[in-house]
Enzyme design. Structure first.
Site, PDB file in Angstrom:
ATOM      1  N   TYR A   1      -4.779  -1.784   9.791  1.00  0.00           N
ATOM      2  CA  TYR A   1      -4.294  -0.443  10.173  1.00  0.00           C
ATOM      3  C   TYR A   1      -5.114   0.036  11.362  1.00  0.00           C
ATOM      4  O   TYR A   1      -6.106   0.741  11.233  1.00  0.00           O
ATOM      5  CB  TYR A   1      -4.352   0.528   8.994  1.00  0.00           C
ATOM      6  CG  TYR A   1      -3.405   0.169   7.868  1.00  0.00           C
ATOM      7  CD1 TYR A   1      -2.366  -0.749   8.064  1.00  0.00           C
ATOM      8  CD2 TYR A   1      -3.517   0.738   6.612  1.00  0.00           C
ATOM      9  CE1 TYR A   1      -1.502  -1.091   7.047  1.00  0.00           C
ATOM     10  CE2 TYR A   1      -2.649   0.403   5.582  1.00  0.00           C
ATOM     11  CZ  TYR A   1      -1.650  -0.521   5.813  1.00  0.00           C
ATOM     12  OH  TYR A   1      -0.799  -0.867   4.789  1.00  0.00           O
TER      13      TYR A   1
ATOM     14  N   HIS B   1      -2.417  -9.213   1.872  1.00  0.00           N
ATOM     15  CA  HIS B   1      -1.453  -8.306   2.485  1.00  0.00           C
ATOM     16  C   HIS B   1      -0.023  -8.861   2.550  1.00  0.00           C
ATOM     17  O   HIS B   1       0.934  -8.162   2.214  1.00  0.00           O
ATOM     18  CB  HIS B   1      -1.942  -7.954   3.897  1.00  0.00           C
ATOM     19  CG  HIS B   1      -1.466  -6.638   4.407  1.00  0.00           C
ATOM     20  ND1 HIS B   1      -2.205  -5.881   5.283  1.00  0.00           N
ATOM     21  CD2 HIS B   1      -0.333  -5.922   4.187  1.00  0.00           C
ATOM     22  CE1 HIS B   1      -1.540  -4.769   5.572  1.00  0.00           C
ATOM     23  NE2 HIS B   1      -0.406  -4.771   4.931  1.00  0.00           N
TER      24      HIS B   1
ATOM     25  N   SER C   1       5.607   2.610   1.624  1.00  0.00           N
ATOM     26  CA  SER C   1       6.625   3.425   2.320  1.00  0.00           C
ATOM     27  C   SER C   1       7.569   4.065   1.306  1.00  0.00           C
ATOM     28  O   SER C   1       8.793   3.969   1.439  1.00  0.00           O
ATOM     29  CB  SER C   1       7.409   2.589   3.348  1.00  0.00           C
ATOM     30  OG  SER C   1       6.593   2.243   4.446  1.00  0.00           O
ATOM     31  N   PRO C   2       7.019   4.749   0.282  1.00  0.00           N
ATOM     32  CA  PRO C   2       7.875   5.291  -0.780  1.00  0.00           C
ATOM     33  C   PRO C   2       8.837   6.370  -0.288  1.00  0.00           C
ATOM     34  O   PRO C   2       9.855   6.630  -0.926  1.00  0.00           O
ATOM     35  CB  PRO C   2       6.866   5.873  -1.782  1.00  0.00           C
ATOM     36  CG  PRO C   2       5.650   6.163  -0.962  1.00  0.00           C
ATOM     37  CD  PRO C   2       5.591   5.063   0.060  1.00  0.00           C
ATOM     38  N   LEU C   3       8.507   6.984   0.846  1.00  0.00           N
ATOM     39  CA  LEU C   3       9.362   8.061   1.358  1.00  0.00           C
ATOM     40  C   LEU C   3      10.256   7.571   2.496  1.00  0.00           C
ATOM     41  O   LEU C   3      10.875   8.363   3.192  1.00  0.00           O
ATOM     42  CB  LEU C   3       8.482   9.237   1.820  1.00  0.00           C
ATOM     43  CG  LEU C   3       7.527   9.763   0.739  1.00  0.00           C
ATOM     44  CD1 LEU C   3       6.613  10.845   1.291  1.00  0.00           C
ATOM     45  CD2 LEU C   3       8.315  10.289  -0.469  1.00  0.00           C
ATOM     46  N   GLY C   4      10.281   6.267   2.704  1.00  0.00           N
ATOM     47  CA  GLY C   4      11.139   5.700   3.747  1.00  0.00           C
ATOM     48  C   GLY C   4      10.391   5.320   5.001  1.00  0.00           C
ATOM     49  O   GLY C   4      10.974   4.755   5.924  1.00  0.00           O
TER      50      GLY C   4
ATOM     51  N   ALA D   1      10.358   9.773   6.821  1.00  0.00           N
ATOM     52  CA  ALA D   1      10.102  10.475   5.547  1.00  0.00           C
ATOM     53  C   ALA D   1      10.608  11.914   5.560  1.00  0.00           C
ATOM     54  O   ALA D   1      11.102  12.420   4.552  1.00  0.00           O
ATOM     55  CB  ALA D   1       8.605  10.447   5.229  1.00  0.00           C
ATOM     56  N   GLY D   2      10.522  12.573   6.699  1.00  0.00           N
ATOM     57  CA  GLY D   2      10.930  13.977   6.789  1.00  0.00           C
ATOM     58  C   GLY D   2      12.426  14.170   6.600  1.00  0.00           C
ATOM     59  O   GLY D   2      12.878  15.254   6.213  1.00  0.00           O
TER      60      GLY D   2
HETATM   61  N1  NAP Z   1       1.581  -3.547   1.980  1.00  0.00           N
HETATM   62  C1  NAP Z   1       2.292  -3.356   3.074  1.00  0.00           C
HETATM   63  O1  NAP Z   1       2.800  -4.295   3.692  1.00  0.00           O
HETATM   64  C2  NAP Z   1       2.479  -1.954   3.554  1.00  0.00           C
HETATM   65  C3  NAP Z   1       3.422  -1.669   4.547  1.00  0.00           C
HETATM   66  C4  NAP Z   1       3.580  -0.334   4.945  1.00  0.00           C
HETATM   67  C5  NAP Z   1       2.817   0.652   4.352  1.00  0.00           C
HETATM   68  N2  NAP Z   1       1.885   0.337   3.405  1.00  0.00           N
HETATM   69  C6  NAP Z   1       1.053   1.371   2.756  1.00  0.00           C
HETATM   70  O2  NAP Z   1       1.910   2.320   2.147  1.00  0.00           O
HETATM   71  C7  NAP Z   1       1.564   3.616   2.595  1.00  0.00           C
HETATM   72  C8  NAP Z   1       2.791   4.501   2.607  1.00  0.00           C
HETATM   73  O3  NAP Z   1       3.759   4.005   3.482  1.00  0.00           O
HETATM   74  P1  NAP Z   1       4.054   4.692   4.909  1.00  0.00           P
HETATM   75  O4  NAP Z   1       2.914   5.530   5.298  1.00  0.00           O
HETATM   76  O5  NAP Z   1       4.502   3.585   5.788  1.00  0.00           O
HETATM   77  O6  NAP Z   1       5.364   5.534   4.642  1.00  0.00           O
HETATM   78  P2  NAP Z   1       5.760   6.771   3.689  1.00  0.00           P
HETATM   79  O7  NAP Z   1       4.694   7.040   2.724  1.00  0.00           O
HETATM   80  O8  NAP Z   1       7.108   6.487   3.196  1.00  0.00           O
HETATM   81  O9  NAP Z   1       5.871   7.943   4.750  1.00  0.00           O
HETATM   82  C9  NAP Z   1       4.742   8.423   5.415  1.00  0.00           C
HETATM   83  C10 NAP Z   1       5.091   9.693   6.099  1.00  0.00           C
HETATM   84  O10 NAP Z   1       5.597  10.608   5.159  1.00  0.00           O
HETATM   85  C11 NAP Z   1       5.261  11.905   5.515  1.00  0.00           C
HETATM   86  N3  NAP Z   1       5.074  12.629   4.244  1.00  0.00           N
HETATM   87  C12 NAP Z   1       4.216  12.310   3.256  1.00  0.00           C
HETATM   88  N4  NAP Z   1       4.342  13.158   2.220  1.00  0.00           N
HETATM   89  C13 NAP Z   1       5.315  14.044   2.580  1.00  0.00           C
HETATM   90  C14 NAP Z   1       5.893  15.153   1.924  1.00  0.00           C
HETATM   91  N5  NAP Z   1       5.521  15.495   0.691  1.00  0.00           N
HETATM   92  N6  NAP Z   1       6.865  15.839   2.571  1.00  0.00           N
HETATM   93  C15 NAP Z   1       7.258  15.471   3.819  1.00  0.00           C
HETATM   94  N7  NAP Z   1       6.737  14.403   4.486  1.00  0.00           N
HETATM   95  C16 NAP Z   1       5.775  13.704   3.864  1.00  0.00           C
HETATM   96  C17 NAP Z   1       3.978  11.829   6.285  1.00  0.00           C
HETATM   97  O11 NAP Z   1       4.063  12.744   7.353  1.00  0.00           O
HETATM   98  P3  NAP Z   1       2.791  13.242   8.206  1.00  0.00           P
HETATM   99  O12 NAP Z   1       2.330  12.018   8.962  1.00  0.00           O
HETATM  100  O13 NAP Z   1       3.369  14.296   9.079  1.00  0.00           O
HETATM  101  O14 NAP Z   1       1.759  13.711   7.243  1.00  0.00           O
HETATM  102  C18 NAP Z   1       3.887  10.377   6.709  1.00  0.00           C
HETATM  103  O15 NAP Z   1       3.925  10.170   8.097  1.00  0.00           O
HETATM  104  C19 NAP Z   1       0.975   3.365   3.984  1.00  0.00           C
HETATM  105  O16 NAP Z   1       0.276   4.475   4.471  1.00  0.00           O
HETATM  106  C20 NAP Z   1       0.153   2.156   3.713  1.00  0.00           C
HETATM  107  O17 NAP Z   1      -1.066   2.518   3.086  1.00  0.00           O
HETATM  108  C21 NAP Z   1       1.725  -0.946   2.993  1.00  0.00           C
END
Ligand code: NAP
Length: 287
Positions: free
Chosen positions: A53, A128, A209-212, A217-218
Protein backbone atom coordinates in the site's frame (compact mmCIF):
# COMPACT_ATOMS: atom_id res chain seq x y z
CA UNK A 1 -18.04 -2.19 19.77
CA UNK A 2 -19.03 -5.86 19.37
CA UNK A 3 -16.15 -8.24 18.91
CA UNK A 4 -15.21 -11.27 16.82
CA UNK A 5 -12.14 -13.49 16.78
CA UNK A 6 -9.19 -14.15 14.49
CA UNK A 7 -7.60 -17.35 15.76
CA UNK A 8 -7.34 -16.81 19.52
CA UNK A 9 -7.30 -12.99 19.22
CA UNK A 10 -10.42 -10.89 19.92
CA UNK A 11 -10.90 -7.90 17.60
CA UNK A 12 -13.63 -5.38 16.84
CA UNK A 13 -16.33 -6.72 14.49
CA UNK A 14 -15.48 -3.90 12.05
CA UNK A 15 -11.84 -3.28 11.09
CA UNK A 16 -10.20 -0.35 9.30
CA UNK A 17 -8.73 -0.81 5.82
CA UNK A 18 -5.62 1.31 5.42
CA UNK A 19 -5.23 1.28 1.64
CA UNK A 20 -6.97 4.61 0.79
CA UNK A 21 -4.43 6.42 2.98
CA UNK A 22 -1.44 5.31 0.92
CA UNK A 23 -2.34 4.76 -2.73
CA UNK A 24 -3.70 7.00 -5.51
CA UNK A 25 -5.73 9.90 -4.06
CA UNK A 26 -4.22 9.54 -0.58
CA UNK A 27 -4.63 12.42 1.86
CA UNK A 28 -1.84 14.18 3.74
CA UNK A 29 -0.43 12.43 6.79
CA UNK A 30 -2.23 14.67 9.28
CA UNK A 31 -5.65 13.60 7.95
CA UNK A 32 -4.59 9.96 7.84
CA UNK A 33 -3.48 10.04 11.47
CA UNK A 34 -6.79 11.68 12.44
CA UNK A 35 -8.63 8.93 10.55
CA UNK A 36 -6.75 6.14 12.34
CA UNK A 37 -7.22 7.84 15.73
CA UNK A 38 -10.96 8.25 15.00
CA UNK A 39 -11.13 4.51 14.29
CA UNK A 40 -9.47 3.72 17.61
CA UNK A 41 -11.78 6.16 19.43
CA UNK A 42 -14.73 4.31 17.85
CA UNK A 43 -13.46 1.00 19.28
CA UNK A 44 -11.77 -0.42 16.17
CA UNK A 45 -9.01 -2.86 17.18
CA UNK A 46 -8.17 -4.37 13.78
CA UNK A 47 -6.29 -2.42 11.10
CA UNK A 48 -5.60 -4.02 7.74
CA UNK A 49 -2.53 -2.95 5.77
CA UNK A 50 0.08 -4.32 3.35
CA UNK A 51 3.65 -3.54 2.38
CA UNK A 52 2.32 -2.82 -1.13
CA UNK A 53 0.00 0.00 0.00
CA UNK A 54 2.10 2.80 -1.44
CA UNK A 55 2.21 4.89 -4.56
CA UNK A 56 5.76 5.51 -5.74
CA UNK A 57 8.67 3.16 -6.31
CA UNK A 58 10.93 3.03 -3.27
CA UNK A 59 8.25 3.68 -0.64
CA UNK A 60 7.23 0.07 0.07
CA UNK A 61 5.74 -0.06 3.58
CA UNK A 62 4.28 3.48 3.39
CA UNK A 63 0.99 2.37 4.97
CA UNK A 64 2.66 0.16 7.59
CA UNK A 65 4.87 3.05 8.74
CA UNK A 66 1.87 5.39 8.80
CA UNK A 67 -0.08 2.99 11.01
CA UNK A 68 2.91 2.50 13.31
CA UNK A 69 3.21 6.29 13.73
CA UNK A 70 -0.53 6.66 14.35
CA UNK A 71 -0.49 3.95 17.03
CA UNK A 72 2.58 5.50 18.69
CA UNK A 73 1.01 8.97 18.79
CA UNK A 74 -2.45 7.82 19.97
CA UNK A 75 -3.21 9.44 23.31
CA UNK A 76 -5.22 6.42 24.53
CA UNK A 77 -4.29 2.77 24.93
CA UNK A 78 -3.60 1.09 21.58
CA UNK A 79 -1.99 -2.02 23.02
CA UNK A 80 -4.91 -4.28 22.05
CA UNK A 81 -4.88 -3.25 18.35
CA UNK A 82 -4.10 -6.06 15.93
CA UNK A 83 -2.33 -4.85 12.78
CA UNK A 84 -2.84 -7.23 9.86
CA UNK A 85 -0.26 -6.82 7.14
CA UNK A 86 0.45 -8.73 3.94
CA UNK A 87 3.25 -9.72 1.59
CA UNK A 88 3.45 -11.13 -1.91
CA UNK A 89 2.07 -8.15 -3.86
CA UNK A 90 4.29 -5.38 -5.22
CA UNK A 91 3.89 -1.95 -6.75
CA UNK A 92 6.72 -1.05 -9.10
CA UNK A 93 5.59 2.60 -9.08
CA UNK A 94 3.95 2.83 -12.51
CA UNK A 95 0.46 2.23 -11.12
CA UNK A 96 0.57 -1.53 -11.71
CA UNK A 97 0.42 -4.36 -9.16
CA UNK A 98 2.66 -7.41 -9.57
CA UNK A 99 3.10 -10.62 -7.53
CA UNK A 100 5.97 -12.60 -6.04
CA UNK A 101 5.06 -15.64 -3.98
CA UNK A 102 8.49 -17.23 -3.74
CA UNK A 103 9.39 -18.29 -0.19
CA UNK A 104 12.65 -16.30 -0.26
CA UNK A 105 10.82 -13.14 -1.30
CA UNK A 106 8.06 -13.61 1.32
CA UNK A 107 10.65 -14.11 4.05
CA UNK A 108 12.46 -10.88 3.03
CA UNK A 109 9.12 -9.04 2.79
CA UNK A 110 8.13 -10.16 6.30
CA UNK A 111 11.49 -8.97 7.66
CA UNK A 112 10.91 -5.57 6.02
CA UNK A 113 7.38 -5.41 7.46
CA UNK A 114 8.75 -6.13 10.94
CA UNK A 115 10.95 -3.04 10.59
CA UNK A 116 8.21 -0.88 9.02
CA UNK A 117 5.79 -1.74 11.84
CA UNK A 118 8.54 -1.39 14.47
CA UNK A 119 7.69 -4.71 16.16
CA UNK A 120 9.56 -7.86 17.19
CA UNK A 121 6.82 -10.12 15.83
CA UNK A 122 4.08 -9.34 13.32
CA UNK A 123 0.68 -9.83 14.97
CA UNK A 124 -1.04 -11.04 11.80
CA UNK A 125 0.59 -11.77 8.41
CA UNK A 126 -1.32 -12.62 5.23
CA UNK A 127 -0.13 -13.97 1.89
CA UNK A 128 -1.55 -11.25 -0.36
CA UNK A 129 -2.23 -12.93 -3.70
CA UNK A 130 -1.38 -16.30 -5.31
CA UNK A 131 1.60 -16.22 -7.67
CA UNK A 132 0.85 -18.44 -10.69
CA UNK A 133 4.59 -19.14 -11.06
CA UNK A 134 4.97 -20.58 -7.54
CA UNK A 135 3.13 -23.66 -6.21
CA UNK A 136 0.68 -22.46 -3.54
CA UNK A 137 2.10 -24.98 -1.03
CA UNK A 138 5.50 -23.31 -1.28
CA UNK A 139 4.20 -19.77 -0.71
CA UNK A 140 2.12 -20.84 2.28
CA UNK A 141 5.06 -22.96 3.47
CA UNK A 142 6.99 -19.71 3.97
CA UNK A 143 4.24 -18.49 6.32
CA UNK A 144 4.37 -21.82 8.19
CA UNK A 145 8.11 -21.28 8.79
CA UNK A 146 7.61 -17.68 9.90
CA UNK A 147 4.94 -18.89 12.35
CA UNK A 148 7.20 -21.64 13.71
CA UNK A 149 10.03 -19.10 14.18
CA UNK A 150 7.74 -16.69 16.03
CA UNK A 151 8.25 -13.90 13.46
CA UNK A 152 4.50 -13.81 12.85
CA UNK A 153 1.81 -14.68 15.41
CA UNK A 154 -1.13 -15.39 13.08
CA UNK A 155 -1.19 -16.45 9.42
CA UNK A 156 -3.82 -15.68 6.81
CA UNK A 157 -4.31 -15.83 3.06
CA UNK A 158 -6.00 -13.49 0.59
CA UNK A 159 -7.60 -13.81 -2.83
CA UNK A 160 -7.87 -17.55 -2.31
CA UNK A 161 -10.12 -20.22 -3.82
CA UNK A 162 -11.65 -23.04 -1.79
CA UNK A 163 -8.89 -25.34 -3.07
CA UNK A 164 -6.22 -22.89 -1.92
CA UNK A 165 -7.92 -22.49 1.48
CA UNK A 166 -7.68 -26.26 1.91
CA UNK A 167 -4.02 -26.31 0.84
CA UNK A 168 -3.27 -23.57 3.38
CA UNK A 169 -5.14 -25.48 6.12
CA UNK A 170 -3.03 -28.55 5.39
CA UNK A 171 0.34 -26.75 5.06
CA UNK A 172 -0.15 -24.57 8.15
CA UNK A 173 -1.65 -27.40 10.19
CA UNK A 174 -5.19 -27.71 11.51
CA UNK A 175 -6.30 -24.58 13.34
CA UNK A 176 -3.39 -22.46 12.14
CA UNK A 177 -5.05 -20.77 9.16
CA UNK A 178 -6.50 -17.75 10.97
CA UNK A 179 -8.22 -15.95 8.11
CA UNK A 180 -9.20 -15.64 4.48
CA UNK A 181 -9.44 -12.14 2.97
CA UNK A 182 -11.38 -12.02 -0.30
CA UNK A 183 -13.29 -9.38 -2.26
CA UNK A 184 -16.93 -9.29 -1.19
CA UNK A 185 -19.48 -6.48 -1.57
CA UNK A 186 -23.05 -5.94 -2.83
CA UNK A 187 -21.62 -5.69 -6.35
CA UNK A 188 -19.14 -8.58 -6.01
CA UNK A 189 -20.59 -11.67 -4.36
CA UNK A 190 -18.68 -14.50 -6.00
CA UNK A 191 -16.64 -15.10 -2.82
CA UNK A 192 -19.75 -16.20 -0.94
CA UNK A 193 -18.65 -19.83 -1.42
CA UNK A 194 -15.27 -19.11 0.23
CA UNK A 195 -17.08 -17.21 3.01
CA UNK A 196 -19.23 -20.31 3.69
CA UNK A 197 -16.18 -22.59 3.55
CA UNK A 198 -14.31 -20.37 6.03
CA UNK A 199 -17.35 -20.34 8.32
CA UNK A 200 -17.58 -24.16 8.25
CA UNK A 201 -13.98 -24.38 9.44
CA UNK A 202 -14.08 -21.53 11.99
CA UNK A 203 -11.70 -19.40 9.91
CA UNK A 204 -12.17 -15.60 10.02
CA UNK A 205 -13.38 -14.15 6.70
CA UNK A 206 -12.39 -10.54 5.95
CA UNK A 207 -14.34 -9.03 3.03
CA UNK A 208 -12.10 -6.56 1.14
CA UNK A 209 -13.52 -3.54 -0.71
CA UNK A 210 -16.77 -4.28 1.17
CA UNK A 211 -18.32 -1.01 0.00
CA UNK A 212 -17.37 -1.49 -3.64
CA UNK A 213 -13.91 0.05 -3.47
CA UNK A 214 -12.26 3.46 -3.39
CA UNK A 215 -14.12 5.96 -5.55
CA UNK A 216 -17.26 3.79 -5.77
CA UNK A 217 -18.22 3.40 -2.09
CA UNK A 218 -20.05 6.74 -1.96
CA UNK A 219 -22.46 5.68 -4.71
CA UNK A 220 -23.37 2.34 -3.11
CA UNK A 221 -26.92 3.44 -2.26
CA UNK A 222 -27.54 4.75 -5.78
CA UNK A 223 -26.40 1.45 -7.29
CA UNK A 224 -28.18 -0.92 -4.91
CA UNK A 225 -31.74 0.23 -4.26
CA UNK A 226 -32.57 -2.29 -1.51
CA UNK A 227 -29.54 -1.19 0.53
CA UNK A 228 -30.68 2.45 0.19
CA UNK A 229 -34.25 1.57 1.21
CA UNK A 230 -33.26 -0.49 4.26
CA UNK A 231 -30.89 2.34 5.25
CA UNK A 232 -33.78 4.81 5.01
CA UNK A 233 -35.94 2.63 7.26
CA UNK A 234 -33.23 2.60 9.96
CA UNK A 235 -32.09 6.20 9.48
CA UNK A 236 -28.53 5.09 8.73
CA UNK A 237 -26.23 5.06 5.69
CA UNK A 238 -26.40 2.33 3.01
CA UNK A 239 -22.71 1.69 3.77
CA UNK A 240 -23.63 0.80 7.37
CA UNK A 241 -26.41 -1.49 6.12
CA UNK A 242 -23.92 -3.22 3.82
CA UNK A 243 -21.49 -3.94 6.65
CA UNK A 244 -24.30 -5.13 8.98
CA UNK A 245 -25.58 -7.44 6.20
CA UNK A 246 -22.10 -8.98 5.93
CA UNK A 247 -21.76 -9.40 9.70
CA UNK A 248 -25.07 -11.28 9.71
CA UNK A 249 -23.80 -13.80 7.13
CA UNK A 250 -21.65 -15.69 9.65
CA UNK A 251 -19.94 -15.11 13.01
CA UNK A 252 -16.53 -15.37 11.27
CA UNK A 253 -17.09 -12.30 9.04
CA UNK A 254 -15.06 -9.18 9.90
CA UNK A 255 -15.37 -6.46 7.22
CA UNK A 256 -12.44 -4.05 6.81
CA UNK A 257 -13.91 -0.90 5.18
CA UNK A 258 -11.24 1.51 3.99
CA UNK A 259 -11.23 5.17 4.95
CA UNK A 260 -9.22 8.31 4.40
CA UNK A 261 -11.55 10.53 6.45
CA UNK A 262 -12.56 10.18 10.11
CA UNK A 263 -16.28 10.52 9.22
CA UNK A 264 -16.16 7.40 7.03
CA UNK A 265 -14.77 5.03 9.62
CA UNK A 266 -16.90 6.52 12.43
CA UNK A 267 -20.01 5.78 10.34
CA UNK A 268 -18.79 2.32 9.30
CA UNK A 269 -17.92 1.31 12.88
CA UNK A 270 -21.56 1.84 13.90
CA UNK A 271 -22.54 -1.10 11.67
CA UNK A 272 -21.41 -3.45 14.45
CA UNK A 273 -24.50 -2.42 16.45
CA UNK A 274 -27.01 -2.37 13.59
CA UNK A 275 -29.47 -5.26 13.72
CA UNK A 276 -31.31 -6.13 10.51
CA UNK A 277 -34.41 -8.32 10.39
CA UNK A 278 -34.52 -11.69 8.61
CA UNK A 279 -36.80 -10.09 6.03
CA UNK A 280 -34.36 -7.24 5.40
CA UNK A 281 -31.42 -9.64 5.09
CA UNK A 282 -33.34 -11.75 2.56
CA UNK A 283 -34.15 -8.60 0.56
CA UNK A 284 -30.51 -7.52 0.53
CA UNK A 285 -29.42 -11.02 -0.50
CA UNK A 286 -31.81 -10.83 -3.44
CA UNK A 287 -30.80 -7.27 -4.51
N1 NAP B 1 -6.42 -8.37 -0.07
C1 NAP B 1 -6.55 -7.62 -1.14
O1 NAP B 1 -6.18 -7.99 -2.25
C2 NAP B 1 -7.19 -6.27 -0.98
C3 NAP B 1 -7.59 -5.54 -2.11
C4 NAP B 1 -8.20 -4.30 -1.90
C5 NAP B 1 -8.40 -3.84 -0.62
N2 NAP B 1 -7.97 -4.56 0.46
C6 NAP B 1 -8.17 -4.09 1.84
O2 NAP B 1 -9.56 -3.87 2.05
C7 NAP B 1 -9.76 -2.56 2.54
C8 NAP B 1 -11.10 -2.04 2.09
O3 NAP B 1 -11.18 -1.98 0.70
P1 NAP B 1 -11.11 -0.59 -0.10
O4 NAP B 1 -10.52 0.44 0.76
O5 NAP B 1 -10.49 -0.92 -1.41
O6 NAP B 1 -12.62 -0.29 -0.45
P2 NAP B 1 -13.96 -0.02 0.40
O7 NAP B 1 -13.74 -0.30 1.82
O8 NAP B 1 -15.04 -0.73 -0.31
O9 NAP B 1 -14.17 1.53 0.15
C9 NAP B 1 -13.28 2.47 0.68
C10 NAP B 1 -13.87 3.82 0.55
O10 NAP B 1 -15.13 3.84 1.19
C11 NAP B 1 -15.38 5.09 1.73
N3 NAP B 1 -16.17 4.85 2.94
C12 NAP B 1 -15.82 4.09 3.99
N4 NAP B 1 -16.80 4.05 4.91
C13 NAP B 1 -17.81 4.82 4.41
C14 NAP B 1 -19.09 5.16 4.90
N5 NAP B 1 -19.54 4.68 6.06
N6 NAP B 1 -19.87 5.97 4.14
C15 NAP B 1 -19.41 6.44 2.95
N7 NAP B 1 -18.19 6.13 2.43
C16 NAP B 1 -17.40 5.33 3.16
C17 NAP B 1 -14.05 5.70 2.06
O11 NAP B 1 -14.10 7.06 1.72
P3 NAP B 1 -13.03 8.15 2.24
O12 NAP B 1 -11.74 7.77 1.56
O13 NAP B 1 -13.60 9.44 1.75
O14 NAP B 1 -12.94 8.02 3.72
C18 NAP B 1 -13.06 4.89 1.25
O15 NAP B 1 -12.36 5.62 0.28
C19 NAP B 1 -8.58 -1.78 1.96
O16 NAP B 1 -8.40 -0.54 2.58
C20 NAP B 1 -7.48 -2.76 2.17
O17 NAP B 1 -7.04 -2.73 3.52
C21 NAP B 1 -7.39 -5.77 0.29
Amino acid sequence: MRTRTIGPVTVSAIGLGGMPMSIEGRPDEERSIRTIHAALDAGVTLIDTADAYHLHAGETGHNERLIARALASYPGDASDVLVATKGGHLRPGDGSWTVNGSPAYLRAAAEASLKALGVDAIGFYQFHRPDPKVPYEESVGALAELLAEGKIRLAGISNASIGQIDIARRVLGEGNLASVQNQFSPAFRSSEAELRHAAEHGIAFLPWSPLGGIGRAGRLGARHAAFQEVAGAHGVSPQQVTLAWMLAKAPVVIPIPGASRPESIIDSARAADLELTEGELARLDAN
